[in-house]
Design an enzyme around this catalytic site. Structure first.
Site, PDB file in Angstrom:
ATOM      1  N   LYS B  29       0.830  -1.195   0.000  1.00  0.00           N
ATOM      2  CA  LYS B  29       0.000   0.000   0.000  1.00  0.00           C
ATOM      3  C   LYS B  29       0.875   1.259   0.000  1.00  0.00           C
ATOM      4  O   LYS B  29       0.683   2.176  -0.817  1.00  0.00           O
ATOM      5  CB  LYS B  29      -0.925  -0.006   1.229  1.00  0.00           C
ATOM      6  CG  LYS B  29      -1.909   1.158   1.255  1.00  0.00           C
ATOM      7  CD  LYS B  29      -2.564   1.343   2.633  1.00  0.00           C
ATOM      8  CE  LYS B  29      -3.512   0.225   3.003  1.00  0.00           C
ATOM      9  NZ  LYS B  29      -4.899   0.492   2.545  1.00  0.00           N
ATOM     10  N   ARG B  99      -3.483   2.847   8.666  1.00  0.00           N
ATOM     11  CA  ARG B  99      -3.771   1.547   8.062  1.00  0.00           C
ATOM     12  C   ARG B  99      -2.503   0.697   7.997  1.00  0.00           C
ATOM     13  O   ARG B  99      -1.406   1.213   7.846  1.00  0.00           O
ATOM     14  CB  ARG B  99      -4.274   1.713   6.624  1.00  0.00           C
ATOM     15  CG  ARG B  99      -5.599   2.407   6.488  1.00  0.00           C
ATOM     16  CD  ARG B  99      -5.935   2.563   5.017  1.00  0.00           C
ATOM     17  NE  ARG B  99      -6.820   3.686   4.784  1.00  0.00           N
ATOM     18  CZ  ARG B  99      -8.141   3.554   4.600  1.00  0.00           C
ATOM     19  NH1 ARG B  99      -8.701   2.379   4.602  1.00  0.00           N
ATOM     20  NH2 ARG B  99      -8.890   4.620   4.402  1.00  0.00           N
ATOM     21  N   GLY B 108      -8.194  -7.396   5.070  1.00  0.00           N
ATOM     22  CA  GLY B 108      -9.016  -7.457   6.270  1.00  0.00           C
ATOM     23  C   GLY B 108      -8.381  -8.169   7.448  1.00  0.00           C
ATOM     24  O   GLY B 108      -9.013  -8.349   8.478  1.00  0.00           O
ATOM     25  N   MET B 110      -5.641  -7.248   9.118  1.00  0.00           N
ATOM     26  CA  MET B 110      -5.058  -6.391  10.136  1.00  0.00           C
ATOM     27  C   MET B 110      -5.977  -5.198  10.398  1.00  0.00           C
ATOM     28  O   MET B 110      -7.030  -5.078   9.806  1.00  0.00           O
ATOM     29  CB  MET B 110      -3.656  -5.975   9.714  1.00  0.00           C
ATOM     30  CG  MET B 110      -2.688  -7.167   9.853  1.00  0.00           C
ATOM     31  SD  MET B 110      -1.002  -6.756   9.443  1.00  0.00           S
ATOM     32  CE  MET B 110      -1.156  -6.446   7.707  1.00  0.00           C
ATOM     33  N   ARG B 366      -3.558  -1.342  -6.182  1.00  0.00           N
ATOM     34  CA  ARG B 366      -2.718  -2.539  -6.022  1.00  0.00           C
ATOM     35  C   ARG B 366      -3.085  -3.493  -7.148  1.00  0.00           C
ATOM     36  O   ARG B 366      -4.140  -3.337  -7.781  1.00  0.00           O
ATOM     37  CB  ARG B 366      -2.963  -3.181  -4.663  1.00  0.00           C
ATOM     38  CG  ARG B 366      -4.405  -3.582  -4.452  1.00  0.00           C
ATOM     39  CD  ARG B 366      -4.631  -4.129  -3.048  1.00  0.00           C
ATOM     40  NE  ARG B 366      -6.061  -4.342  -2.835  1.00  0.00           N
ATOM     41  CZ  ARG B 366      -6.603  -4.605  -1.662  1.00  0.00           C
ATOM     42  NH1 ARG B 366      -5.847  -4.672  -0.582  1.00  0.00           N
ATOM     43  NH2 ARG B 366      -7.895  -4.815  -1.556  1.00  0.00           N
ATOM     44  N   HIS B 484     -16.183  -9.011   1.172  1.00  0.00           N
ATOM     45  CA  HIS B 484     -15.121  -9.847   1.747  1.00  0.00           C
ATOM     46  C   HIS B 484     -15.149 -11.268   1.184  1.00  0.00           C
ATOM     47  O   HIS B 484     -14.123 -11.807   0.754  1.00  0.00           O
ATOM     48  CB  HIS B 484     -15.263  -9.875   3.276  1.00  0.00           C
ATOM     49  CG  HIS B 484     -14.251 -10.739   3.954  1.00  0.00           C
ATOM     50  ND1 HIS B 484     -14.502 -12.036   4.328  1.00  0.00           N
ATOM     51  CD2 HIS B 484     -12.968 -10.481   4.278  1.00  0.00           C
ATOM     52  CE1 HIS B 484     -13.425 -12.540   4.895  1.00  0.00           C
ATOM     53  NE2 HIS B 484     -12.467 -11.607   4.873  1.00  0.00           N
ATOM     54  N   SER B 799      12.552 -43.612 -11.356  1.00  0.00           N
ATOM     55  CA  SER B 799      11.363 -42.799 -11.151  1.00  0.00           C
ATOM     56  C   SER B 799      11.198 -42.647  -9.640  1.00  0.00           C
ATOM     57  O   SER B 799      11.024 -43.639  -8.922  1.00  0.00           O
ATOM     58  CB  SER B 799      10.154 -43.482 -11.764  1.00  0.00           C
ATOM     59  OG  SER B 799       9.000 -42.712 -11.505  1.00  0.00           O
ATOM     60  N   CYS B 866       7.088 -39.924 -10.112  1.00  0.00           N
ATOM     61  CA  CYS B 866       5.684 -40.234 -10.236  1.00  0.00           C
ATOM     62  C   CYS B 866       5.093 -40.082  -8.849  1.00  0.00           C
ATOM     63  O   CYS B 866       5.808 -40.003  -7.872  1.00  0.00           O
ATOM     64  CB  CYS B 866       5.457 -41.636 -10.808  1.00  0.00           C
ATOM     65  SG  CYS B 866       6.156 -42.961  -9.848  1.00  0.00           S
ATOM     66  N   TYR B 886      11.587 -35.644 -16.417  1.00  0.00           N
ATOM     67  CA  TYR B 886      10.139 -35.479 -16.498  1.00  0.00           C
ATOM     68  C   TYR B 886       9.499 -35.602 -15.124  1.00  0.00           C
ATOM     69  O   TYR B 886      10.108 -36.116 -14.193  1.00  0.00           O
ATOM     70  CB  TYR B 886       9.527 -36.511 -17.442  1.00  0.00           C
ATOM     71  CG  TYR B 886       9.565 -37.931 -16.916  1.00  0.00           C
ATOM     72  CD1 TYR B 886       8.532 -38.426 -16.115  1.00  0.00           C
ATOM     73  CD2 TYR B 886      10.623 -38.768 -17.208  1.00  0.00           C
ATOM     74  CE1 TYR B 886       8.584 -39.713 -15.614  1.00  0.00           C
ATOM     75  CE2 TYR B 886      10.685 -40.059 -16.712  1.00  0.00           C
ATOM     76  CZ  TYR B 886       9.664 -40.531 -15.916  1.00  0.00           C
ATOM     77  OH  TYR B 886       9.706 -41.799 -15.401  1.00  0.00           O
TER      78      TYR B 886
END
Lengths: 909, 909
Positions: B29, B99, B108, B110, B366, B484, B799, B866, B886
């Site tokens: 901010k 703020r 929301g 803080m 933002r 919210h 693998s 895997c 991979y």
């Protein structure tokens, strides 16, 4: 010859190409024959084909290196020159033996051929020179039997027609021939009988094996050499090497040596002698011999041999004439060689000798096998005689020999009130109980099922090795102290009674009957006292060995402790075990398992409270149960701390998954439900919620301490209060609190906060300035070993729990390996059971990483190991090498760990 | 000042000390306010206290660094200068907002305090300047309510008397006051009413919290600053950071800024706008506003906001006047800032604005949160608009946003025949089904028990974050697209419907009733279509998203594949899954589990044969059953190989312990017994012999192949014959045979011999010159990773089976972690579930070691992974970094793996 690598080494006539330090190349037997020849000991001349030839042979599809043939020819010529005889000669023929000889002794595991060089032609010469036609034909008969079996059948890998081995066919024919004539013994056969037999044998060999018996002496010689090399990879030899962990790559040498005969009449004899008594270690000449016999007769145990001297006599042989008495001059000569050899080799020697018509020959000498008691005594005696130094004395006793001294024995009190049903020769000390089996196969298969068995046989042979290994003990009705069974049992430190002639095994091999008429059937329990040679019916109690009575042991351990660096602690959960371990030299407790108090004597009450805690269902109720439990834990810990008198005691907090403690029987569940005021279905539901798919990897150890911090609190408080009370009472106490099953340093940070809080609280309560107590962790999860650097930052010590670490590193559940581990071992996918000896490759790497990273983060980190590996000699050596401070093992393994810890230092020198 | 480190950064009046790239120091901010000030955007002036002060505050027991006070004083003076107002001034008072502002947005989580600087004195000035007494007293009332709650109670950690929070007490009093006067709304209250209320509030604050409300403006200022810093460690903020994995160490900045008021009459307004539509990604200005309101009123969702323009209108707001219509000039000005900001930041911005008496202020900008669909579209659009490059476009879409595109949706066919019971705003796309709960606590506790729940609330607040996270979806009856609930759901890509006013929640919060009269009770199932905003009763079927219809997705994946190096395969056991995976871009199969064929459709017959094999009791019978099984295996493998059309297919040989296949029900057992000719007790005995204590570490995988080589033979033969047949038929086929549960290279040597033998046999049988097939192993046991060098010598590929590797490295049984993992996560002993994201510390070290050692021994070794980690973005990045070839994951994760694989390459640049 000088350009090319030499393959053949001659010996005899007071000189030799080789020497004792060429064991790798010439094998033990060859190297010692060469050494003896150089020392002027009367060995029959001969030559050794090196182990390199064996390696070449197996690398090149069973072909010999170039030039071997001519080397053998020249060496043979030299033997002819020394003996004045000629190989295959019709007038004065040279006969030779062909024997194996690896770097290490593998008794009876490989093949031998005797009397090589005999054929119809040379036989005439042998008759002429010895004037003993019967002897010559008997020698020929023996050659054919042995050669057909060893060379023509086994060596060539031929499967005989009809499936029966040629040896059994010939044996049976020999039996029938004797029967036809009404003879009892081989010696009753006349020269004519033997001539006929030889003719039959030759025909049978040709018929059965498809090839004629070779009459060419050189063909016999090369056949024999090949058979010995082939026997290196024979089934028996491979099995033996697996048990003894000898690599296949070593190979065997082949020794070709002029024959001498102990069976040329009553002025001939053959025998085996030890420079000291191999069963007790006493410094007396010890041996047995047979008049008019070949060496194999002594080892085979068919006739009861006579004692060399009074000191060698035993119950069976005390009536027989000693060699000392019968041939005093030769005995004196033999005794002189004995002294010479022991001084030269600085160790007890096992000597084979033959007397041929009044002339003494030494056929072999090697370091003699001995049991544990003898080993310790000889080491100390020789050290005190200044024959060897203290380091050598310590190295002379192997950890496994020391195990023998710690072997259990039959309870002397129980023995007093029991009556032996038979007695025999005490060939392997200690006591054993087991169920009777009569074949090696049964011994193996019963043991695999978890049965303790005792193998009972007339005599054992190399074929029985596997079964002997599986058995708790061995009992033979025949054979002497140098028989196969005695030799093998001595090597393994196994309880063994031989020559127990009071025992008669039934033909169908399902029972035996004693002289006193007691019948013991397959599967019945018997008990053996291998130290005294007594057999009892049923199961007598076993008790620990009375080590403290063995002064040689005490002196040895004094020497041992001069060298070792590694400290040795014990795993003990009770004051009794702790006291026992101190006697064995334990310097602390490396693992005190708190959960032990819930089992066994006096555990019922605390266990009930623990169960209440587990099933509590709410934190309040859990805390209430824990408060009730605390005094029990404190009392338990305090008693052990007191016995340890200030030595460090590592106390592991609750480790197993809670479900392990949940009762299974209805009555106990009902009592618990009543106490908790909870009905049975709710109780069952709670118990069920605790059940896990893989409890080993479940909610246990520190995971319990994190989810139920009150469990940690209670235990830590009980331990610290126990220590505080002792200090207030004026005693020393040094507890170390150990957190199990850690995988991250954050678990420890969490538990350490609790520890420090309670530590402050207890110090305050007892008004103590100091209350020493370390805080540490098991390293038993691979992640913990890898993260040891971070973990060391929140701990004072590590204790490697190699049981669990092995389970997780291998992915083996120890409880479930029965399905595949035997296959893995027999197929050599694993070379040893990783739960017995630390797998140095991978588990070892994790341990090394753990130690290094831990010490990098905290240089004064104390590092040890607990778990069964702490009492395994190889593992102890490993622990020393990676720089641990101590090992911890069960009380009875403490001396072994001490010895192994000294060995590794001495081997590093 | 120049010597000392600066702590305060001013902005406003067309200039600023900071800039957008100082986000770490100033928070998002603060940095953006500075940047906007520099750009000439009309931001109210103010200053930012840096995040370093927050760090200092927590390191020094909540004390501020030296010099902060004077820095704040000078910065405040500068604000006074720019605005021409004075803090606490009785004539023209400056009011400020305080703020929070961390590096990353934590909406929301803080605290905020507004109207700081008002007291009885300055209030008079405010009245004088604004000519609006009611407004001034209302501002004062708001300050007291907010300050008492945020600063005096929470910030000071005070527990109010009576246990109720001050905020609730004041709220209740406000309600009573309105009731007394017969008012409905706050706005009906007169200045006099508010004066009275302020007096009451001050008294109540003093009584309840024990201290008076501070009237000193500077005390108010410092109190507010302290409360914001304190809220960084508040419960909500800590929880949010845990979910979002934001480290505690980052800290927050504090922004103090001159107040502007959107509630000064009908020429004032406040709103939130997005430079593009955050729900669809369309390039249209999108936003909502409220006339005569403060910013918090928009976010709180109490009044339904009006749309900025036509494009922003929705069902609820389409009747309301747009800002474009109402204040065309100001709208134009706002739209110009919109264009400026997006061009400047090159990303979609979320803008807060306030209009005070006809003057537009931008309070914040933002990067705007967006859902997955919008994210993909914006990335591609901006790339095509040349706003960003292709690399940025790829990086702009996070893997978790891509997950949203792959989220299941309600089956359109089922939806057609179902009637919605209510409709609301489509705030989070996708479909969801779950049981209704009405509180966040219930959502958490039901979800912990494994229930799928949908959280239904009037509106959500930051207190509900945990419950929202646990729920499958969120449904609110109030609030708009910037409420919210909508904001949070959008961030997480969660299905969400807001402003569903047709739903009325009962007072006791145990049911809701729709306008149509349908009553849905707690625990009832409902289904949501978050893309359209429809609510259905009961469980509608979910189907996979129709990705192929999304052309932006297709264009994104084209870009993605330009950058990635890592190949992406899939785990698939059936031709159907394989075909699906190819559509998702799979380049092969990394895990085909042979045992899959025994489950599900058509598996009953082969399973019966498998069971016969398992219970066979002898090798002959086992072989017979295997011969019967072989055609089934071959058919199964062949079908999948055919679909994969020459792409590599890794086929894992039988992995689970045999006991897993033993039937439990009597009928099946009886049928099996009949087939085998074995009675039930014998069958039970065999089944029992297979039972294991810790099956995960038991007789499974290659251990079965070693003890029963015939199992390996049969499988290998079936696979190779399947491939051979395809080749003969003119197809490509490239199987890779994979051995599971390996711990030593010797197991593989053993299995490889079988493989090679069968390979020769099958080549011969089908007369093929070539029959390509690799032979490899899973690396899933710690020992295998450590011994990778030796293992690579007998394998073509590795693998990594990270599921089992994690189990053994941690000593966690995945089935049993329920008892402790929640505690471990909530106490931050573990930062994430290691079964979701690879533990890079320890498991990662083993993998790295494994790859390095394997490749050292065999440079051309193919290496993959895997298991479920293969579809986790962080884990994919890790796999790339350690050099794997991979990853393999479930079909639906393939696009995510592709994206993550591209990201890691771009991040390396």
């Amino acid at each position: 010859m000088t350009e090319q690598k030499r393959s053949v080494y001659a010996f005899g006539g007071g000189t030799a190409d080789g020497s004792a330090d060429m064991r790798d190349l010439l094998g033990g037997k060859g190297a010692n024959l060469a050494e003896m020849a150089r020392l002027g000991i009367p060995v029959p001349p001969g030559f050794t084909i090196s182990t390199e030839v064996c390696t070449h042979y197996y690398k090149h599809d069973r072909a010999y290196p170039q030039g071997l043939e001519s080397e053998v020819a020249s060496a043979l010529a030299r033997v002819e020159e020394i003996t004045g005889k000629k190989f295959g000669d019709p007038e004065n023929p040279l006969l030779v033996s062909i024997r194996s000889g690896g770097r290490r002794s593998m008794p009876g595991m490989m093949e031998t051929v005797l009397n090589v060089g005999l054929n119809e032609t040379s036989l005439a010469g042998l008759v002429a020179r010895t004037g003993n036609e019967r002897f010559a034909w008997d020698a020929y008969r023996r050659l054919i039997m042995m050669y057909a079996d060893v060379v023509m059948e086994k060596g060539a890998g031929i499967t005989p027609k009809g499936g029966k081995g040629i040896r059994r066919l010939l044996d049976a024919h020999l039996g029938r021939a004797k029967q036809k004539k009404g003879y009892q013994l081989d010696v009753e056969m006349t020269a004519e009988d033997l001539k006929e037999l030889v003719a039959d044998f030759k025909r049978m060999v040709h018929d059965t094996l498809g090839v004629p018996f070779p009459d060419d002496p050189m063909e016999q010689l090369w056949g024999g050499i090949g058979a010995v090399f082939a026997s290196w990879m024979g089934r028996r030899a491979v099995e033996y090497r697996r048990i003894e962990r000898i690599p296949d790559e070593e190979g065997t040498a082949v020794n070709v040596q002029a024959m001498v005969f102990g069976n040329m009449g009553d002025d001939s004899a053959t025998g085996v002698a030890f420079t000291r008594n191999p069963a007790t270690g006493e410094n007396t000449f010890y041996g047995e011999y047979l008049i008019n016999a070949q060496g194999e007769d002594v080892v085979a145990g068919i006739r009861t041999p006579a004692p060399l001297n009074k000191a060698s006599a035993n119950e069976l042989s005390s009536d027989l004439p000693t060699l000392e008495h019968l041939m005093p001059e030769l005995y004196k000569e033999l005794d002189a060689h004995r002294v010479r050899l022991e001084r030269h080799y600085k160790d007890m020697q096992d000597i084979e000798f033959t007397i041929e018509k009044g002339t003494l020959y030494i056929l072999q000498c090697r370091v003699g096998k001995r049991n544990g008691v003898a080993s310790v005594r000889m080491a100390i005696d020789m050290y005190e005689e200044h024959l060897i130094g203290e380091k050598t004395a310590v190295l002379r006793v192997t950890p496994s020999q020391l195990v023998e001294l710690l072997l259990p024995m039959l309870d002397p009190k129980a023995e007093q009130s029991a009556e032996p049903i038979a007695s025999g020769l005490p060939a392997g000390p200690g006591g054993a109980i087991g169920r009777v089996v009569f074949t090696a196969e049964d011994a193996v298969s019963w043991a695999e099922k978890g049965e303790k068995v005792i193998l009972v046989r007339e005599e054992t042979s190399p074929e029985d090795v596997d079964g002997m290994h599986s058995a708790q003990a061995i009992l033979t009705s025949k054979g002497g102290m140098t028989s196969h069974a005695a030799l093998v049992a001595r090597g393994w430190g196994k309880c063994c009674i031989v020559g127990c002639s009071e025992v008669e095994i039934a033909e169908d091999e399902t029972s035996f009957r004693t002289k006193g008429g007691v019948v013991v059937k397959e599967g019945d329990w018997i008990s053996l006292n291998g130290t005294r040679g007594f057999v009892y019916e049923g199961k007598l109690p076993l008790v620990p060995a009375e080590l403290h009575k063995n002064e040689h042991y005490a002196r040895l351990m004094e020497l041992v402790d001069r060298f070792r660096v590694l400290r040795v602690r014990t795993n003990a959960d009770t004051p009794k075990d702790a006291a026992q371990a101190i006697k064995f030299g334990a310097e602390g407790i490396g693992l005190f398992r708190t959960e032990h108090m819930f089992y066994g004597e006096g555990g019922e009450k605390p266990l009930f409270i623990l169960r209440k805690m587990i099933m509590a269902g709410s934190e309040d109720r859990r805390r209430a149960a824990l408060d009730e439990l605390a005094p029990h834990v404190k009392r338990d810990v305090k008693a052990t701390l007191e016995v340890m008198a200030g030595r460090p005691v590592t106390i592991r907090l609750l480790d197993p998954p809670l479900h392990e403690f949940v009762p299974h029987d209805k009555d106990r569940l009902a009592a618990l439900g009543a106490e908790l005021g909870v009905d049975s279905s709710e109780l069952a539901r709670r118990a069920d919620a605790l059940r896990e798919s893989n409890p080993m990897l479940g909610h246990r150890g520190v995971r319990l301490g994190v989810t139920y911090p009150e469990i940690t609190e209670t235990q830590v408080r009980a331990i610290l209060e126990a220590a505080a009370e002792l200090r207030v009472e004026g005693h020393e106490a040094f507890p170390e609190i150990m957190i199990p099953v850690t995988c991250t340093e954050r678990e420890l940070a969490h538990q350490r906060r609790i520890f420090e809080e309670i530590h402050n609280e207890v110090r305050g309560k007892y008004e103590l300035e100091e209350l020493p107590c370390l805080f540490g962790t098991m390293i038993e999860i691979p992640r913990a070993a890898l993260q040891a650097g971070k973990i060391a930052e929140v701990t004072d010590f590590f204790s490697f729990g190699t049981n669990d670490l092995t389970q997780m590193t291998f992915g083996f559940s120890r409880d479930d390996i029965g399905g595949f581990l035997p296959d893995y071992l027999s197929q050599r996918i694993l070379t040893s059971d990783p739960f017995q000896t630390i797998d140095q490759e991978a588990v070892g790497e994790l341990i090394e990483l753990g130690v290094t990273r831990g010490r990098t983060a905290r240089p004064d980190l104390k590092v040890g190991i607990c778990g069964e590996h702490g009492g395994d000699a190889d593992s102890v050596e490993f622990c020393h090498r990676v720089g641990m401070d101590y090992v911890s093992c069960s009380p009875f393994r403490v001396p072994i760990a001490r010895l192994a810890a000294a060995h590794v230092v001495l081997k590093e020198d």
